[in-house]
Design a protein around this motif. Sequence first.
Motif, PDB file in Angstrom:
ATOM      1  N   ALA A 120       0.835  -1.205   0.000  1.00  0.00           N
ATOM      2  CA  ALA A 120       0.000   0.000   0.000  1.00  0.00           C
ATOM      3  C   ALA A 120       0.871   1.257   0.000  1.00  0.00           C
ATOM      4  CB  ALA A 120      -0.923  -0.006   1.214  1.00  0.00           C
ATOM      5  N   ASP A 121       1.947   1.236   0.774  1.00  0.00           N
ATOM      6  CA  ASP A 121       2.861   2.380   0.801  1.00  0.00           C
ATOM      7  C   ASP A 121       3.484   2.597  -0.581  1.00  0.00           C
ATOM      8  OD1 ASP A 121       2.352   2.669   3.471  1.00  0.00           O
ATOM      9  OD2 ASP A 121       4.176   1.651   4.142  1.00  0.00           O
ATOM     10  N   TYR A 122       3.829   1.499  -1.246  1.00  0.00           N
ATOM     11  CA  TYR A 122       4.451   1.603  -2.574  1.00  0.00           C
ATOM     12  C   TYR A 122       3.471   2.183  -3.585  1.00  0.00           C
ATOM     13  CZ  TYR A 122       7.037   0.211  -6.783  1.00  0.00           C
ATOM     14  OH  TYR A 122       7.710   0.215  -7.980  1.00  0.00           O
ATOM     15  N   ASP A 123       2.221   1.769  -3.538  1.00  0.00           N
ATOM     16  CA  ASP A 123       1.210   2.299  -4.457  1.00  0.00           C
ATOM     17  C   ASP A 123       1.069   3.807  -4.301  1.00  0.00           C
ATOM     18  OD1 ASP A 123       0.724  -0.212  -5.493  1.00  0.00           O
ATOM     19  OD2 ASP A 123      -1.011  -0.606  -4.209  1.00  0.00           O
ATOM     20  N   LEU A 124       1.048   4.271  -3.069  1.00  0.00           N
ATOM     21  CA  LEU A 124       0.933   5.709  -2.827  1.00  0.00           C
ATOM     22  C   LEU A 124       2.178   6.442  -3.321  1.00  0.00           C
ATOM     23  CD1 LEU A 124      -0.615   5.786   0.776  1.00  0.00           C
ATOM     24  CD2 LEU A 124      -1.730   6.460  -1.366  1.00  0.00           C
ATOM     25  N   TRP A 125       3.340   5.860  -3.093  1.00  0.00           N
ATOM     26  CA  TRP A 125       4.592   6.484  -3.509  1.00  0.00           C
ATOM     27  C   TRP A 125       4.671   6.575  -5.023  1.00  0.00           C
ATOM     28  CZ3 TRP A 125       8.906   5.184  -6.347  1.00  0.00           C
ATOM     29  CH2 TRP A 125      10.051   5.974  -6.159  1.00  0.00           C
ATOM     30  N   ARG A 126       4.216   5.549  -5.730  1.00  0.00           N
ATOM     31  CA  ARG A 126       4.282   5.543  -7.194  1.00  0.00           C
ATOM     32  C   ARG A 126       3.406   6.646  -7.803  1.00  0.00           C
ATOM     33  NH1 ARG A 126       8.370   3.497  -9.848  1.00  0.00           N
ATOM     34  NH2 ARG A 126       7.042   3.472 -11.708  1.00  0.00           N
ATOM     35  N   VAL A 127       2.299   6.946  -7.152  1.00  0.00           N
ATOM     36  CA  VAL A 127       1.434   8.026  -7.646  1.00  0.00           C
ATOM     37  C   VAL A 127       2.191   9.350  -7.662  1.00  0.00           C
ATOM     38  CG1 VAL A 127      -0.625   9.396  -7.145  1.00  0.00           C
ATOM     39  CG2 VAL A 127      -0.705   6.897  -6.940  1.00  0.00           C
ATOM     40  N   ALA A 128       2.996   9.561  -6.626  1.00  0.00           N
ATOM     41  CA  ALA A 128       3.761  10.812  -6.524  1.00  0.00           C
ATOM     42  C   ALA A 128       5.072  10.762  -7.302  1.00  0.00           C
ATOM     43  CB  ALA A 128       4.043  11.128  -5.055  1.00  0.00           C
ATOM     44  N   ASN A 129       5.535   9.555  -7.655  1.00  0.00           N
ATOM     45  CA  ASN A 129       6.824   9.398  -8.343  1.00  0.00           C
ATOM     46  C   ASN A 129       6.685   8.439  -9.521  1.00  0.00           C
ATOM     47  OD1 ASN A 129       8.844  10.724  -6.181  1.00  0.00           O
ATOM     48  ND2 ASN A 129       7.339   9.479  -5.081  1.00  0.00           N
ATOM     49  N   PRO A 130       5.873   8.796 -10.517  1.00  0.00           N
ATOM     50  CA  PRO A 130       5.581   7.850 -11.605  1.00  0.00           C
ATOM     51  C   PRO A 130       6.778   7.522 -12.497  1.00  0.00           C
ATOM     52  CG  PRO A 130       4.710  10.027 -12.124  1.00  0.00           C
ATOM     53  CD  PRO A 130       5.175  10.082 -10.698  1.00  0.00           C
ATOM     54  N   ASP A 131       7.772   8.396 -12.544  1.00  0.00           N
ATOM     55  CA  ASP A 131       8.906   8.182 -13.456  1.00  0.00           C
ATOM     56  C   ASP A 131      10.151   7.654 -12.743  1.00  0.00           C
ATOM     57  OD1 ASP A 131       7.402   9.197 -15.599  1.00  0.00           O
ATOM     58  OD2 ASP A 131       7.914  11.247 -15.049  1.00  0.00           O
ATOM     59  N   ALA A 132      10.033   7.283 -11.490  1.00  0.00           N
ATOM     60  CA  ALA A 132      11.202   6.836 -10.728  1.00  0.00           C
ATOM     61  C   ALA A 132      11.739   5.524 -11.270  1.00  0.00           C
ATOM     62  CB  ALA A 132      10.836   6.688  -9.259  1.00  0.00           C
ATOM     63  N   ARG A 133      13.074   5.398 -11.270  1.00  0.00           N
ATOM     64  CA  ARG A 133      13.706   4.149 -11.667  1.00  0.00           C
ATOM     65  C   ARG A 133      14.994   3.999 -10.884  1.00  0.00           C
ATOM     66  NH1 ARG A 133      16.812   8.020 -12.794  1.00  0.00           N
ATOM     67  NH2 ARG A 133      17.528   8.585 -14.871  1.00  0.00           N
ATOM     68  N   PRO A 134      15.420   2.771 -10.606  1.00  0.00           N
ATOM     69  CA  PRO A 134      16.639   2.567  -9.828  1.00  0.00           C
ATOM     70  C   PRO A 134      17.884   2.734 -10.687  1.00  0.00           C
ATOM     71  CG  PRO A 134      15.710   0.456 -10.424  1.00  0.00           C
ATOM     72  CD  PRO A 134      14.751   1.505 -10.930  1.00  0.00           C
ATOM     73  N   TRP A 135      18.954   3.179 -10.075  1.00  0.00           N
ATOM     74  CA  TRP A 135      20.264   3.267 -10.740  1.00  0.00           C
ATOM     75  C   TRP A 135      21.038   1.949 -10.603  1.00  0.00           C
ATOM     76  CZ3 TRP A 135      17.683   7.496  -9.318  1.00  0.00           C
ATOM     77  CH2 TRP A 135      17.859   8.687 -10.026  1.00  0.00           C
ATOM     78  N   ILE A 136      20.510   1.045  -9.780  1.00  0.00           N
ATOM     79  CA  ILE A 136      21.214  -0.210  -9.495  1.00  0.00           C
ATOM     80  C   ILE A 136      20.259  -1.383  -9.672  1.00  0.00           C
ATOM     81  CG2 ILE A 136      22.524  -1.526  -7.780  1.00  0.00           C
ATOM     82  CD1 ILE A 136      23.077   1.128  -6.340  1.00  0.00           C
ATOM     83  N   ARG A 137      20.749  -2.416 -10.382  1.00  0.00           N
ATOM     84  CA  ARG A 137      20.043  -3.690 -10.459  1.00  0.00           C
ATOM     85  C   ARG A 137      20.926  -4.747  -9.808  1.00  0.00           C
ATOM     86  NH1 ARG A 137      16.745  -4.665 -16.096  1.00  0.00           N
ATOM     87  NH2 ARG A 137      15.274  -2.938 -15.838  1.00  0.00           N
ATOM     88  N   SER A 138      20.308  -5.767  -9.235  1.00  0.00           N
ATOM     89  CA  SER A 138      21.086  -6.807  -8.573  1.00  0.00           C
ATOM     90  C   SER A 138      20.566  -8.187  -8.947  1.00  0.00           C
ATOM     91  CB  SER A 138      21.046  -6.624  -7.051  1.00  0.00           C
ATOM     92  OG  SER A 138      19.719  -6.725  -6.570  1.00  0.00           O
ATOM     93  N   ALA A 139      21.445  -9.178  -8.797  1.00  0.00           N
ATOM     94  CA  ALA A 139      21.092 -10.571  -9.046  1.00  0.00           C
ATOM     95  C   ALA A 139      21.835 -11.424  -8.036  1.00  0.00           C
ATOM     96  CB  ALA A 139      21.460 -10.986 -10.469  1.00  0.00           C
TER      97      ALA A 139
END
Length: 290
Positions: A120-139
């Motif tokens: 639920a917190d993530y859904d709210l955050w995405r509304v305010a930050n629709p273009d956010a993307r990480p600078w780091i990927r991991s495996a």
Amino acid sequence: MGWSAVAVPYASYLRVYEPLAAFPEPERSHWKRYAAAGHLPTAQDELRQSLADLVPVPPVPVPVHESQDAFVVVADEVTHICPWRTRLRAWLALEQLQEELPAPVLDAVLPPLVRRQTAADYDLWRVANPDARPWIRSATWHVPVRWFVLFDDAEREFEPGGVCASDDDGDEKRRSAPVLRYRAPMVQARRRVARGLRVLRDSLEEGPLIDGLVDVGRWLEEFHPRSLVELDYGGLVHAIPESRLAGDHSAAEVAEGLAALREGDGARAAETYARLTARWRGVRELQYAS
């Protein structure tokens, strides 16, 4: 002899470092001051901070506040920044975890109530930050084959481990871990992705390898063209013997396989791919060792 720090989890990382000019104000000024301060954290610092949030009961799978830290690289007198964005990456990792773990195991690790509140917190955050993307990927427990497409063997950097300190009693020496990474200009990485996709689509049917490379290519397009792209073996250097790390030229093998496909030599391409995947399968199977 022991390592100077324990690396958990055994993960590799694909990072993008953007030049300061790519960041809008006031973030640009923040990162400029941050880099000038000189007290720069390491990958181990980031890992320890992330693990600390899992100690409370119930655990905190996603930090309450976003990290203000970053990795910094200076190349050709230009400062490049790779923000940690730990909060966003924790949300993304939790989504992946829910796809990989059986429900009873997941419930034991993260209670359903915690997961629902986090979602639920993530859904709210995405509304305010629709273009956010990480600078780091991991495996974890491997390096995805598609990541090697971005690099040339000449961009490989290997630093063997070495003695860095003595314990208080002066008997046992501590060792720094070896380092194995690749670092390439963004324009080169994008060009290699495009060339690799052309070869794969001309030679193979659509599948996970092509889909994964397409995804990586789209991610790279989100960043400044003068960025740097880095593949870091990270904690995997603690799972792979140093002698094998020294002889690991996986990017060269991937390039060899693509060259064979481009020349129509399917047998040589298959042999190269089989050798590469067998080696990394051996690393992944270590996670099940007792």
